[in-house]
Every structure is written in C-alpha cells, then in structure tokens.
Design a protein around this motif. Structure first.
Motif, short mmCIF file in Angstrom:
data_model
loop_
_atom_site.label_atom_id
_atom_site.label_comp_id
_atom_site.label_asym_id
_atom_site.label_seq_id
_atom_site.Cartn_x
_atom_site.Cartn_y
_atom_site.Cartn_z
N LYS A 340 0.81 -1.21 0.00
CA LYS A 340 0.00 0.00 0.00
C LYS A 340 0.85 1.28 0.00
N THR A 341 2.07 1.16 0.46
CA THR A 341 2.93 2.36 0.56
C THR A 341 4.05 2.37 -0.47
N GLU A 342 3.99 1.42 -1.43
CA GLU A 342 5.09 1.27 -2.38
C GLU A 342 5.35 2.55 -3.17
N LYS A 343 4.27 3.15 -3.70
CA LYS A 343 4.45 4.36 -4.49
C LYS A 343 4.91 5.52 -3.63
N PHE A 344 4.31 5.63 -2.46
CA PHE A 344 4.65 6.74 -1.56
C PHE A 344 6.11 6.66 -1.12
N THR A 345 6.63 5.45 -0.97
CA THR A 345 8.00 5.25 -0.50
C THR A 345 9.01 5.88 -1.45
N ALA A 346 8.65 6.02 -2.71
CA ALA A 346 9.58 6.59 -3.68
C ALA A 346 9.90 8.05 -3.41
N ASN A 347 9.01 8.73 -2.69
CA ASN A 347 9.26 10.13 -2.33
C ASN A 347 10.40 10.20 -1.33
N LYS A 348 11.36 11.11 -1.58
CA LYS A 348 12.55 11.14 -0.73
C LYS A 348 12.25 11.58 0.71
N TRP A 349 11.10 12.26 0.90
CA TRP A 349 10.74 12.68 2.26
C TRP A 349 9.74 11.73 2.91
N SER A 350 9.53 10.61 2.32
CA SER A 350 8.52 9.68 2.84
C SER A 350 8.87 9.17 4.23
N PHE A 351 10.17 9.09 4.53
CA PHE A 351 10.58 8.50 5.81
C PHE A 351 10.16 9.34 7.02
N VAL A 352 9.80 10.64 6.77
CA VAL A 352 9.38 11.48 7.89
C VAL A 352 7.85 11.57 8.00
N ALA A 353 7.14 10.99 7.04
CA ALA A 353 5.68 11.09 7.04
C ALA A 353 5.06 10.39 8.24
N VAL A 354 5.49 9.16 8.49
CA VAL A 354 4.94 8.39 9.62
C VAL A 354 5.27 9.08 10.96
N PRO A 355 6.53 9.54 11.17
CA PRO A 355 6.79 10.28 12.41
C PRO A 355 5.88 11.49 12.58
N LEU A 356 5.55 12.19 11.47
CA LEU A 356 4.65 13.34 11.57
C LEU A 356 3.25 12.90 11.97
N ILE A 357 2.80 11.81 11.38
CA ILE A 357 1.48 11.25 11.76
C ILE A 357 1.50 10.86 13.23
N PHE A 358 2.61 10.24 13.66
CA PHE A 358 2.75 9.83 15.05
C PHE A 358 2.68 11.03 15.99
N VAL A 359 3.32 12.14 15.60
CA VAL A 359 3.31 13.34 16.42
C VAL A 359 1.88 13.86 16.58
N ILE A 360 1.15 13.90 15.47
CA ILE A 360 -0.22 14.43 15.51
C ILE A 360 -1.12 13.54 16.37
N ILE A 361 -1.11 12.24 16.08
CA ILE A 361 -1.96 11.32 16.84
C ILE A 361 -1.53 11.25 18.30
#
Length: 821
Positions: A340-361
């Motif tokens: 499900k995240t294969e395409k999104f992973t190609a973005n060079k800033w993808s590795f910070v997306a989950v930490p940002l979600i974690f911060v919000i939640i």
C-alpha cells in the motif's frame, strides 16, 4: 568523485573473522552481561564514611577485575588486527580521554577514594566500548550480543515481577509511594529502572519486526506487555515522556512499512497492558501489604496463592495474546503495508511522514489522557494521578532545576578539570539552594561537568556527537549493511537520553551497556569507515604501540584493582570478627590495619577504626587510644577534607580535649561546608555562648566578641529560614531547617546578659517544658525566663514553684540572677 568510488568504501578487515580469541572475548562479554546486572547493576554509590555505600563497592571491584582481564586479552588480540587507517583505531584511542580526564581530576580531587573509584570505573566502561568495536564486527557476533543484552534484560523484568507478586525478595525492589508501591527490581531506584525498561521496550519492538525466526519474534513480542507493565509500575513520568521522543528518533531509520508495524505493535502492547493494569496493581498492592515489604523481612508467597495467580494469569494471558497476534499476522501485515505504501516510499521525504502522523496522533492522545478524567479513570488511581500531574511545576522538575543550578555554581569553582569523581556527593551541600538531600546530581552530563570540568564535558559531548554522526552517515550510505546495529543505537540513545535528567549512568552496568552499544553499532561498518590518508602507514611496525600500551594499562589496572579488592576483603573480615564473632579489639586490629594500609584514603576504613578507638578509650581510659584517634584523623583529613563524619569526629575529639579554639575552628569549617545543616549551627551557637560565658569574669571583651558570633549565626539561621519561604509552593524544602531548643536557649541567655529582657522572654517562653525533673536544659530555660520576668517587674509563681520542686538548688541560682538584674 562518484559515490561508489569514495575512499570510504575501502575494506580493512574480513567480516567473517571468527578467531578463538574473538570468540573468547564475546563469550566473556555475554557472561558479564548476564551475571553482573544482578549485583545492583553495579551501582556506584560513592562512600561518605557512614558505611551505607560500602556494600556496593565489592561488586564494582569484582566487575573491574573481570573487565581488565578481558581488556588484557583484547589488547593481545588487537596486536594482529589493529590498523591505524581504521576509524575504530581513532575511536579506540579517543575514548581513553574519559578515564584520562578522571585521572587528571583525581590528582587534586576533593574526595580521593571516590575519585579513584570513579576513574577505575571509567576505564572499565570505555573498555567495553573498545570491546564492542572489535567483537561485533561480524553478523553472528552482533546477533549473539544483541540477544544477550535483551535476554538479560528480560531476566531483570521477570525477576522484578517476581518481587512484585511475592515469589522473590530483593531489598528495596519495591518502594512505598503514597498508597502504592513503585517497582525498582534490581536497581533499587525506580526512575533508573524505568530508563532501562524504556530501552528494553523500544529495542524489543525493533527485534520483533526484524527477527527472521518466528520463535524469536514470539518471545520478544511476548515480553512487550511485561516490560510496559513494569514501566508503568515504576510510576516514572519522565520515562513516559521520553518514549514518544525516542520513537520519533528511531522511526526515520526504518522503512515505511516497518515504521507502521513498529507503531502498531507498540500500540497493541500498550493498550493490552492498560487493559489489565488496574487489576494487576490491585493484586500487587495486596501482596505487598500482606508481605509487609516495608519491613524488609524478606517474606514471599507461593505462586499458587490466589493474588499471585491473579497477577501472573492476567499478565501472561495478555502477553500471550499480543505474542500470538504479532506472530500470526506479522508477515501478512508487513507485506500489505509495503504494497500500500510502495508508491509513496519513492518520495525522498517519505521516511518522515509516519513520524509526523505519530506526532499528531500522539499529541491528540496525550491531550485526551491529560484532559479527560473519563479516560484516566480507566487507569489505577495512583498512576492516573501521576499522569495528571505531569507539568513543569511539579516538585521533581523544580528540584532537578535546583540541582542543575547548584551544579553550575559548583563547577564555577572547579571549571577546567573538575573536582574529581564523586565530588557532588561531598560538595553539593556547600552550594545548595535549600536543604535537599541528594548524593547524585541527577544528570549524567552535569555530574560529568562537576567531576571532570568543562574540558571533560565538551570532550564527552564531542565524542558522542562523533560516534552518532559516523553511525548515521554509514547507516544512510550503506543500506546493504543495515541490520542489528540499529538495535544498539536504540539502546544507547534511550539510556543516554534518560540519563540527562537522572543518574542512570551511575549504574555502571547501564554505562557499560551504553558504551558497548556505541562500539557495537559502528562495528558493522568497519570495512567502510577507513582513513585513506593513513593507508600507507597502516602496516608499520610501530602500529602495535597502541595494542601493547592497552595491554599494559589493563595489567596495571588489574593489579591496582586487585589490591583495592584485597583491602575490601580485609575490612569485611574485620567487620565479621567484630559483629559476628565478637572478637576482642586486639584480634580486630590486624585486619582493619591491613585495609587502611592498602587504601588509606578510604573513609569507611579509617572512621571505623576511630570508632573502635573511642570505645576502647571509654572502657579503659588509656590515652594511647586517644593518641591513635588524633593520628587517624590527621591521616584521613588530606584525603577527605569535605567529609562530614570526619569533621564531626574532629569536633568531638577537640571538645573532649578541651581545646575550645580548635572546636570553634572545626565548627566554622562545618558551617561553611554544610550551609544547611542545622546541627552545625546549633553546635556553633552553643559553643560560642559557652566560650563567652567562660571568659565573662576575666576577659569581658572576648565574651562580647564570642557572643556576637552566636548572634550572627542565629541571624544567619533566621535569614535562611526566610529564604526557604521563597521556594515555589510545589517544591519540597528537603531536610528540616528551623531554630532549635538549644539555639533559643543560648540566644535567650545572651539577650538576658545584654539586659534585653523582652527579647530573652520571647525566645525562652517557647520552650517551657511540663517535666522539669530530669531535664537540666529545660530547668536552665525556665531559670532565665523567670529571671527575665523578674527584671521586667513580672513573675510566675506556679512556674517558680515547679522549678524549685524539680531541683531545690535552683532557688539559689535564681537568687543570684535576681541580684544581677
């Protein structure tokens, strides 16, 4: 230059190196990890001479003997493998700055024995950094090392829970806190245990998502709930705050799929733990009350008893559910998330997306938890209250702020190389803002600042920055080498982060885990982290100078520590003869003298002998024992100029000898060094009053001078009492600091002699006692109070009659005072 052509990719050593010496070192390190953690995690308590910390020394010395033997083997091993063009070579030399700084500060230390012990401890700690660099260079060894650390941690957790549920007894494994008990396990201190559990929990989550074998994944998943339950029962608020911060640091090192699984498994473990936490807390409190843990009687329950069965049943049940869910669904869940995240992973800033979600939640969840009484009601009341009280005005935060301010004041007098190991223990009372009691600075970095100064602290921080920078750079540039080294990163950063606000690193076992992990997390990149500029000299014969020097250092340290340990054994033998076998003094002296001769700077040894000499003098009246006391005091004082117990012995000696000037000198020294110890003020005020009374007939000018000193000291006490009123409402004062009965009596009598009768009455009336029969001090207070009343045209017939009934001689004493009014 293209990235693939960079010199950093040069090879230095074969990754498959598995020599016999390498295996010997690895097995020995694993053995150390499993054995020495149960010696109170090798806590360095810093002795002050009252014997309380002595029990911590023997395990520490035994660990040093073991470590320096390992270091000697490692030095021999490095003669063949050590290369100057390897970054490990540079780091293995650079890390020695830490014990060398402690060696420099040891030369002028304010507490020589503690400084010596701390210096030796630092050599032991950095030895494990060097071992980590070289024994974890291949994958199998790293795997064994990681599993050893984590499994040994599980042993601590299980043992702690056995204490909680009553199947084992370890002194102070539980602390009474209000109506509940704080879990401390082998650490005997809940906050440092919580810091260790934080590292275990986050490291365990990493192993869960990276294990290849299902049974290892099941084990690590199973332990998540016991670890989290244990952490909640430490009642450590700081640990809870550090968990999300550390997760934010860890997540960017994982790919997107593993970031999600890491958070999902963490959420699953935490929710499952909270579901059973209330019932476990109730069961644990009932067990603790039934076994009367506060009495330290060492009582235990059978595991088949009702309450332990409830506790263990809930815990094991929840842990099994979590382990089963993770084991069954891990592969499918990870594959589904990856797809499900294969395409999104190609973005060079993808590795910070989950930490940002974690911060919000996480922020929303924290707000809900802190603001909603309904959510907090799901937790045990004791834990809910502590969570609700998380703020920057709580007493523990304010007290730590005071510690750190006082540490900065202290470091101002010892700025460059510090005051030596253990300096905070003996110096903090001279600089403290209020009369708290804390033998530790509650911060690894502030304690380092005090002990080895700004030079040492800056070098330490620079070393840590260098190590983490090298790791992060190598981790990013070499994805093919990624693996268990991140586990060591998680351990080290977790413990170090928590140690910034507590004394975790005073537990030498934790300090060893940190430095071992720092070395092990760089070891996999040994083929990449090379210095091309050193390539031409890497095989020169003089390169063996470092390994040979390391071996010699290890040999010297081994001999030094072994000698210290023999002194420890001699002292313990002397105590056994005295306490258990109750032998005569003549039979005790050879052993205690051996201990003192081996370690003359050790305050416990010398102060114990002083105590025995005092008893011998009281029983025999032989002056040779008093002469020995003076000799022992003079011998220890250069090593322990700030030792309270030695100062008190010196005061008592001069008082018994009638050397009043020396008595006053010692007390003045005590007030300067222990500015919030009311006992020194009381003794000094009384001694200055008595000295003035003695000079009243022959030298009234001296009387006024000495009484003026009493009045000034009394005013200093009043000023400090007013200062305490300015503390924030939520900050605890610490030790009692109030005007005492003897102070009021001495100052009241001085006021009376100065014909300030109103002031005398105001002080003396506060201590009119009901029982005057057997209390000469109470009669003295009443006598001068009645004399002050008479001088102002007043009287108290009932009190007068009561005084005369208590002692007929008081009639004449009162008449004498009346005449002088």
């Amino acid at each position: 230059m293209k990235k693939k052509d960079r010199p950093i990719l040069q090879t230095t050593i074969d990754d498959n190196n598995t020599s016999l010496l390498q295996w010997t070192l690895l097995i020995a390190v694993v053995f150390f990890i499993f054995i020495f953690q149960f010696r109170v995690a090798l806590f360095n308590a810093f002795t002050v001479g009252n014997g309380d910390a002595f029990g911590f020394e023997a395990p520490l010395l035994e660990a040093m003997i073991y470590t320096f033997a390992l270091l000697l083997i490692a030095g021999i091993r490095l003669i063949r493998t050590w290369k100057i063009n390897d970054f490990r070579a540079i780091l293995s030399m650079a890390v020695l700055f830490l014990p060398v700084m402690y060696l420099m500060s040891y030369i002028g230390a304010v507490t020589v024995h503690n400084a010596k012990l701390m210096m030796l401890t630092q050599f032991m700690v950095v030895a494990f950094f060097i071992l980590g660099l070289y024994i974890a260079e291949n994958k199998l060894h790293r795997t064994i090392l990681a599993k050893a650390i984590q499994l040994s941690g599980y042993g601590v957790v299980i043992y702690g829970l056995m204490n909680l549920f009553g199947q084992a007894y370890f002194p102070n494994a539980l602390w009474k806190a209000d109506e509940s008990f704080r879990l401390t396990s082998i650490f005997q201190y809940s906050n440092s245990y919580a810091g260790f559990l934080t590292a275990l929990f986050l490291g365990g989550l990493f192993l869960v998502i990276h294990c290849k074998q299902w049974y290892w994944r099941s084990l690590h998943a199973f332990m998540l709930v016991p670890i989290w339950i244990s952490m909640m029962l430490t009642y450590s608020r700081a640990a809870l705050l550090f968990v999300p911060l550390l997760v934010l640091i860890i997540l960017p090192f994982l790919r997107i799929g593993k970031q999600f699984t890491y958070l999902i498994y963490m959420f699953l473990a935490i929710v499952s733990s909270f579901a059973i936490l209330s019932n476990i807390t109730i069961a644990a409190d009932k067990i603790a009350t039934a076994l009367n843990f506060e009495s330290e009687a060492g009582n235990t329950f059978s595991i088949w008893n009702k309450q332990p069965m409830i506790g263990w049943g809930l815990l094991i049940g929840a842990a099994l559910v979590v382990a089963a869910i993770i084991t069954i669904f891990h592969s499918r869940l990870l594959n589904w998330i990856d797809s499900k995240t294969e395409k999104f992973t190609a973005n060079k800033w993808s590795f910070v997306a989950v930490p940002l979600i974690f911060v919000i939640i996480g922020s929303l969840a924290a707000t809900l938890l802190l603001a909603s009484s309904g959510v907090r009601s799901l937790l045990p009341a004791s834990i809910a209250d502590r969570i609700a009280n998380i703020n920057f005005e709580q007493h523990s935060v304010l007290e730590r702020g005071t510690f750190y301010k006082d540490a900065l004041k202290l470091s101002g007098d010892y700025p460059l190389i510090g005051a030596g190991g253990g300096a905070w223990t003996v110096l903090y009372e001279e600089y403290q803002n209020n009369p708290y009691t804390s033998r530790q600075a509650h911060s690894y970095f502030f304690q380092t600042l005090i002990e080895i100064g700004w030079i040492g602290l800056i070098l330490l921080i620079a070393f840590l920055v260098l190590v983490y920078t090298l790791f992060i750079r190598a981790y990013i540039r070499n994805p093919e080498l990624r693996g268990s080294q991140l586990f060591f990163f998680i351990l080290s950063i977790s413990i170090l982060a928590h140690s910034a606000i507590d004394f975790d690193m005073s537990y030498s076992y934790l300090a060893i885990i940190v430095f071992l992990s720092l070395g092990a997390m760089l070891a996999p990149f040994h083929q990449k982290l090379v210095l091309p500029s050193m390539e031409s000299i890497k095989d020169r014969k003089w390169r063996i100078a470092y390994p040979i020097s390391l071996s010699l250092i290890a040999l010297i340290l081994f001999t030094w520590v072994y000698r210290e340990y023999s002194g420890n054994l001699a002292y313990r033998h002397a105590m056994d003869l005295a306490v258990v076998q109750q032998k005569s003094l003549d039979e005790l002296l050879p052993s205690i003298d051996d201990a003192i001769n081996i370690s003359p700077s050790h305050p416990d040894y010398t102060l114990r002998k002083i105590n025995w000499m005092k008893q011998a003098f009281q029983q025999t009246g032989d002056v040779k024992f008093r002469q020995e006391i003076k000799k022992l005091i003079d011998q220890l004082k250069p090593f322990e100029p700030y030792n309270r117990y030695l100062l008190l012995e010196e005061y008592q000696f001069y008082k018994d000898e009638g050397q009043q000037d020396r008595v006053l000198q010692v007390l003045n020294d005590g007030i300067k060094k222990f500015q919030w110890d009311i006992n020194f003020y009381e003794a000094a005020i009384m001694e200055y009053y008595l000295a003035g009374e003695k000079d009243k007939q022959n030298n009234p000018e001296l009387t006024d001078t000495k009484w003026k000193q009493s009045l000034e000291l009394y005013q200093e006490v009043l000023n400090r009492i007013e200062l305490l009123k300015t503390l924030p409402e939520t900050q605890l004062q610490g030790r009692e600091f109030n005007v005492t009965f003897l102070m009021r009596q001495a100052i009241g009598i001085i006021h009376y002699n100065h014909k300030d009768y109103e002031a005398a009455k105001a002080l003396l009336v506060q201590d009119i006692a009901e029982n005057l029969q057997d209390n000469v001090y109470a009669r003295t207070t009443v006598r001068y109070y009645l004399a002050s009343l008479e001088a102002t045209g007043q009287n108290d017939e009932n009190l007068y009659n009561k005084l005369i009934e208590a002692d007929e001689n008081e009639r004449a004493s009162l008449e004498e005072l009346y005449k002088n009014n």
